[in-house]
Design an enzyme around this catalytic site. Structure first.
Site, PDB file in Angstrom:
ATOM      1  N   ASP A 125       0.861  -1.196   0.000  1.00  0.00           N
ATOM      2  CA  ASP A 125       0.000   0.000   0.000  1.00  0.00           C
ATOM      3  C   ASP A 125       0.890   1.236   0.000  1.00  0.00           C
ATOM      4  OD1 ASP A 125      -3.230   0.321   1.128  1.00  0.00           O
ATOM      5  OD2 ASP A 125      -1.945   2.100   0.990  1.00  0.00           O
TER       6      ASP A 125
ATOM      7  N   THR B 260     -13.687  -4.070  -8.447  1.00  0.00           N
ATOM      8  CA  THR B 260     -14.794  -4.034  -9.409  1.00  0.00           C
ATOM      9  C   THR B 260     -14.388  -3.106 -10.547  1.00  0.00           C
ATOM     10  OG1 THR B 260     -16.298  -4.308  -7.570  1.00  0.00           O
ATOM     11  CG2 THR B 260     -17.261  -3.607  -9.668  1.00  0.00           C
TER      12      THR B 260
ATOM     13  N   ARG C  33     -17.081  -9.645  -3.444  1.00  0.00           N
ATOM     14  CA  ARG C  33     -18.552  -9.605  -3.338  1.00  0.00           C
ATOM     15  C   ARG C  33     -18.927  -9.362  -1.880  1.00  0.00           C
ATOM     16  NH1 ARG C  33     -21.081 -14.878  -5.484  1.00  0.00           N
ATOM     17  NH2 ARG C  33     -22.777 -13.670  -6.394  1.00  0.00           N
TER      18      ARG C  33
ATOM     19  N   LYS D 190     -20.251  -9.113 -11.264  1.00  0.00           N
ATOM     20  CA  LYS D 190     -20.212  -8.105 -10.190  1.00  0.00           C
ATOM     21  C   LYS D 190     -20.980  -6.843 -10.583  1.00  0.00           C
ATOM     22  CE  LYS D 190     -19.412  -5.971  -6.491  1.00  0.00           C
ATOM     23  NZ  LYS D 190     -18.292  -5.478  -5.793  1.00  0.00           N
TER      24      LYS D 190
ATOM     25  N   ARG E  55     -29.491  -3.994  -8.001  1.00  0.00           N
ATOM     26  CA  ARG E  55     -29.918  -3.260  -6.801  1.00  0.00           C
ATOM     27  C   ARG E  55     -30.293  -1.827  -7.144  1.00  0.00           C
ATOM     28  NH1 ARG E  55     -26.891  -4.122  -1.518  1.00  0.00           N
ATOM     29  NH2 ARG E  55     -28.923  -3.431  -0.854  1.00  0.00           N
TER      30      ARG E  55
ATOM     31  N   CYS F   1     -20.062   1.673  -4.143  1.00  0.00           N
ATOM     32  CA  CYS F   1     -20.343   0.687  -5.182  1.00  0.00           C
ATOM     33  C   CYS F   1     -21.550   1.030  -6.043  1.00  0.00           C
ATOM     34  CB  CYS F   1     -20.544  -0.682  -4.530  1.00  0.00           C
ATOM     35  SG  CYS F   1     -19.136  -1.185  -3.535  1.00  0.00           S
TER      36      CYS F   1
HETATM   37  N1  LIG Z   1     -15.929  -0.829   0.422  1.00  0.00           N
HETATM   38  C1  LIG Z   1     -16.808  -1.700  -0.001  1.00  0.00           C
HETATM   39  O1  LIG Z   1     -17.871  -1.896   0.630  1.00  0.00           O
HETATM   40  C2  LIG Z   1     -16.550  -2.572  -1.225  1.00  0.00           C
HETATM   41  C3  LIG Z   1     -17.444  -3.600  -1.482  1.00  0.00           C
HETATM   42  C4  LIG Z   1     -17.228  -4.429  -2.579  1.00  0.00           C
HETATM   43  C5  LIG Z   1     -16.137  -4.230  -3.373  1.00  0.00           C
HETATM   44  N2  LIG Z   1     -15.261  -3.231  -3.119  1.00  0.00           N
HETATM   45  C6  LIG Z   1     -14.135  -3.116  -4.039  1.00  0.00           C
HETATM   46  O2  LIG Z   1     -12.926  -2.939  -3.376  1.00  0.00           O
HETATM   47  C7  LIG Z   1     -12.215  -1.860  -3.958  1.00  0.00           C
HETATM   48  C8  LIG Z   1     -11.405  -1.225  -2.865  1.00  0.00           C
HETATM   49  O3  LIG Z   1     -12.299  -0.641  -1.950  1.00  0.00           O
HETATM   50  P1  LIG Z   1     -11.936  -0.306  -0.461  1.00  0.00           P
HETATM   51  O4  LIG Z   1     -13.235   0.032   0.184  1.00  0.00           O
HETATM   52  O5  LIG Z   1     -11.076  -1.377   0.142  1.00  0.00           O
HETATM   53  O6  LIG Z   1     -11.068   1.031  -0.663  1.00  0.00           O
HETATM   54  P2  LIG Z   1     -10.315   1.872   0.447  1.00  0.00           P
HETATM   55  O7  LIG Z   1     -10.358   3.275  -0.013  1.00  0.00           O
HETATM   56  O8  LIG Z   1     -10.794   1.526   1.808  1.00  0.00           O
HETATM   57  O9  LIG Z   1      -8.797   1.356   0.364  1.00  0.00           O
HETATM   58  C9  LIG Z   1      -7.992   1.485  -0.735  1.00  0.00           C
HETATM   59  C10 LIG Z   1      -6.542   1.287  -0.324  1.00  0.00           C
HETATM   60  O10 LIG Z   1      -5.752   1.319  -1.525  1.00  0.00           O
HETATM   61  C11 LIG Z   1      -4.572   2.049  -1.236  1.00  0.00           C
HETATM   62  N3  LIG Z   1      -3.991   2.563  -2.458  1.00  0.00           N
HETATM   63  C12 LIG Z   1      -4.362   3.655  -3.187  1.00  0.00           C
HETATM   64  N4  LIG Z   1      -3.567   3.797  -4.249  1.00  0.00           N
HETATM   65  C13 LIG Z   1      -2.674   2.766  -4.219  1.00  0.00           C
HETATM   66  C14 LIG Z   1      -1.616   2.358  -5.064  1.00  0.00           C
HETATM   67  N5  LIG Z   1      -1.299   3.037  -6.165  1.00  0.00           N
HETATM   68  N6  LIG Z   1      -0.928   1.257  -4.718  1.00  0.00           N
HETATM   69  C15 LIG Z   1      -1.243   0.546  -3.609  1.00  0.00           C
HETATM   70  N7  LIG Z   1      -2.238   0.896  -2.774  1.00  0.00           N
HETATM   71  C16 LIG Z   1      -2.943   1.986  -3.083  1.00  0.00           C
HETATM   72  C17 LIG Z   1      -5.036   3.144  -0.295  1.00  0.00           C
HETATM   73  O11 LIG Z   1      -3.944   3.711   0.425  1.00  0.00           O
HETATM   74  C18 LIG Z   1      -6.026   2.387   0.589  1.00  0.00           C
HETATM   75  O12 LIG Z   1      -5.387   1.814   1.713  1.00  0.00           O
HETATM   76  C19 LIG Z   1     -13.307  -0.955  -4.532  1.00  0.00           C
HETATM   77  O13 LIG Z   1     -12.902  -0.186  -5.617  1.00  0.00           O
HETATM   78  C20 LIG Z   1     -14.304  -1.963  -4.989  1.00  0.00           C
HETATM   79  O14 LIG Z   1     -13.960  -2.397  -6.258  1.00  0.00           O
HETATM   80  C21 LIG Z   1     -15.447  -2.397  -2.053  1.00  0.00           C
END
Ligand SMILES: NC(=O)c1ccc[n+]([C@@H]2O[C@H](COP(=O)([O-])OP(=O)(O)OC[C@H]3O[C@@H](n4cnc5c(N)ncnc54)[C@H](O)[C@@H]3O)[C@@H](O)[C@H]2O)c1
Length: 422
Positions: free
Chosen positions: A50, A142, A175, A229, A236, A283
Site C-alpha cells: 500500500d 470491481t 462480493r 459483479k 440493486r 459501489c
Molecule cells: N468498500 C466496499 O464496501 C466494497 C465492497 C465491494 C467491493 N469493493 C471493491 O474494493 C475496492 C477497494 O475498496 P476499499 O473500500 O477497500 O477502498 P479503500 O479506499 O478503503 O482502500 C484502498 C486502499 O488502496 C490504497 N492505495 C491507493 N492507491 C494505491 C496504489 N497506487 N498502490 C497501492 N495501494 C494503493 C489506499 O492507500 C487504501 O489503503 C473498490 O474499488 C471496490 O472495487 C469495495
C-alpha cells in the site's frame, strides 16, 4: 512456490495451507486488509502492499486501521504476531517476493462519470516490474467488463512474459460489503472466478476453495466474472429506483408504499427493495457508470431516479413546513442518518450530503445525527453539528432509527411518512 502451470490443483491448495505460497495484496483498505488477514489466517504468507505509510506502519504493528469490521482486530494482530502478515510501501518488491498478486485498490469515476482506472493501472505497472514466470495475478477490484484482459494484461506483458503461458490471470470480484467483510469473504455466498484461460480459472478456483466455505463458481472468462459483479450492483440500483417510483406513485394514491412492497414480496417472484433518500457508498452509485452508454436507457434512468431522491426529501421538508405556516428559510432542520448505510461509518456518496447541501441553499440551519459518528466526525465528514438543545422545526430520519435525539422537534419525517400524503 510458483503456482501457475501446476497441473495438480491439490498442490496449489497444499502450498497455500502449508505456507509455501506468498500472496501480495495491493491495497490494504476496507476490503484489502480483511482479505489479506484471511489469506494469512488460512496459511499463506501475505505481504500487504500500500502507498499509505501509516496504513503500512500500523499493519506491521498488528493494528487494524479499518473501523467497524467485526473480528478484524484479532485477525490482523494474530497473523502479524505469528509472522504470516506484513506490509510494505515497496510495491515492486512485494511482487518480486510473491507468487500470487491480488489487486484490490479502488476504481473511481472521473468528472465526466467515465471509469478512472488510474490506480489499477499504476499497481499493474508495479507488478509488471516484479512479476516472474509461474506467478498468478488476480483482479478483485470491481472494474468495467474487459479490464482484466484488455487493460491489466497488456501492462503486465510489458514484463516480457506472456499472460496465459508464463503467468496466469483471473478476475475474482470482491462480493462483500463494509461491516461484514470477514463473514462474506469466508463464505456468506460463493466466490466467483473467471480466468483469461482454463488453466487460470482452475488456479483461481483452487485458491479460493481454501477460503470460501460456500465454494467457488467458475465462469467462462474474466469478462463474465466482471459482468457478474456489475450485474449485482445494477440489479440493486434499478430495483431501488423502482421502489422509489412506487413510493411516488403510492403517495399520489394515498397508499402506504412499505405495506405495498412488503405484501407484494410475499409472492415468490417479487423482491422489491425499499425506497429512500437515495443510493450511496462506493459501489452501487458508481458501477452503473462503468457500462452506461446510449443503449442502456433503463440503467441510466434508474441512476437519475435515485439521484433525484434528495431533492424529493427537501421538497417534502418544504411542504411539511409550509403546511404549518413555516418556511425552510431560517428553519432548523435535523438530518438523522448521515452515513450511506445504517451502522457503517462511510459517507461516500451518501444521500444525506445532497440533502444538507440543498437545504442550506434554501436558507435552512441544518443539524445532524448519526449513532455511528462522533461530533467531530459529523463536523469533518459532513460539516454539521448536533442540535445541542436547539429547537428543531423539522427532522428527517433518512434511516429508520428508533431514537430520540433529545431535541425539541416540531415535525418528524420518518422513512415511512416521507412517502405519505398528509
Ligand atoms: N468498500 C466496499 O464496501 C466494497 C465492497 C465491494 C467491493 N469493493 C471493491 O474494493 C475496492 C477497494 O475498496 P476499499 O473500500 O477497500 O477502498 P479503500 O479506499 O478503503 O482502500 C484502498 C486502499 O488502496 C490504497 N492505495 C491507493 N492507491 C494505491 C496504489 N497506487 N498502490 C497501492 N495501494 C494503493 C489506499 O492507500 C487504501 O489503503 C473498490 O474499488 C471496490 O472495487 C469495495
Amino acid at each position: 512456490m510458483k503456482i501457475y502451470g501446476n497441473e495438480n490443483v491439490k498442490d496449489v491448495k497444499d502450498a497455500f495451507k502449508n505456507g509455501n505460497m506468498t500472496v501480495a495484496v495491493y491495497g490494504l483498505g476496507k476490503m484489502g486488509l480483511p482479505l489479506a488477514a484471511i489469506f494469512a489466517d488460512k496459511g499463506a504468507r501475505v505481504i500487504g502492499a500500500d502507498i499509505n505509510e501509516e496504513v503500512v506502519m500500523k499493519t506491521n504493528q498488528g493494528i487494524n486501521h479499518v473501523r467497524g469490521e467485526p473480528g478484524l482486530d484479532e485477525l490482523v494482530e494474530k497473523n502479524v504476531k505469528r509472522g504470516r502478515l506484513k506490509a510494505t510501501t515497496d510495491l515492486v518488491k512485494a511482487a518480486k517476493d510473491s507468487d500470487v498478486m491480488i489487486i484490490l485498490v479502488p476504481a473511481f469515476l472521473d468528472k465526466n462519470k467515465k471509469p478512472d482506472l488510474g490506480i489499477v493501472k499504476s499497481v499493474s505497472e508495479n507488478i509488471a516490474k516484479g512479476i516472474e514466470r509461474g506467478d498468478f495475478v488476480i483482479v478483485e477490484t470491481t472494474v468495467p467488463p474487459g479490464t482484466t484482459d484488455r487493460v491489466v494484461r497488456p501492462i503486465l506483458e510489458k514484463s516480457g512474459l506472456k499472460a496465459g503461458e508464463d503467468f496466469g490471470m483471473a478476475h475474482c470480484p470482491e462480493r462483500t460489503s463494509s461491516g461484514r467483510a470477514i463473514r462474506d469473504i469466508l463464505g456468506a455466498y460463493p466466490k466467483v472466478c473467471g480466468g483469461i484461460n482454463k488453466k487460470s480459472t482452475d488456479t483461481a478456483e483452487a485458491i479460493y476453495q481454501v477460503i470460501n466455505s460456500k465454494g467457488v463458481i467458475t465462469v467462462s472468462s474474466s469478462t463474465e466474472a466482471e459482468m457478474v459483479k456489475i450485474a449485482e450492483g445494477l440489479y440493486r440500483d434499478v430495483n431501488i429506483a423502482l421502489a422509489n417510483e412506487l413510493a411516488l406513485i403510492s403517495e399520489r394514491y394515498g397508499a402506504d408504499v412499505f405495506e405495498v412492497i412488503k405484501t407484494a414480496n410475499t409472492q415468490p417472484f417479487c423482491n422489491i427493495h425499499k425506497p429512500g433518500a437515495g443510493v450511496g457508498g462506493h459501489c452501487i452509485p458508481v458501477y452503473p457508470w462503468f457500462v452506461i452508454d446510449e443503449n442502456t436507457k433503463l440503467i441510466k434512468t434508474a441512476r437519475e431516479v435515485n439521484d433525484s431522491m434528495p431533492e424529493y426529501v427537501v421538497d417534502k421538508v418544504s411542504k411539511t413546513l409550509s403546511e404549518h405556516g413555516e418556511s425552510v428559510k431560517d428553519s432548523n432542520v435535523l438530518i438523522a442518518g448521515l452515513v450511506y448505510r445504517p451502522g457503517v461509518k462511510e459517507v461516500y456518496h451518501t444521500p444525506a450530503r445532497e440533502v444538507i447541501k440543498k437545504l442550506r441553499k434554501l436558507g435552512a440551519n441544518v443539524y445532524g445525527y448519526d449513532p455511528v459518528l462522533s461530533e467531530d466526525e459529523m463536523k469533518s465528514m459532513l460539516g454539521v453539528e448536533s442540535p445541542n438543545g436547539h429547537k428543531i422545526n423539522c427532522a428527517v430520519f433518512i434511516h429508520d432509527y428508533r431514537y430520540n435525539p433529545k431535541a425539541n422537534i416540531e415535525h418528524i419525517l420518518t422513512p415511512e411518512n416521507l412517502f405519505r400524503n398528509g
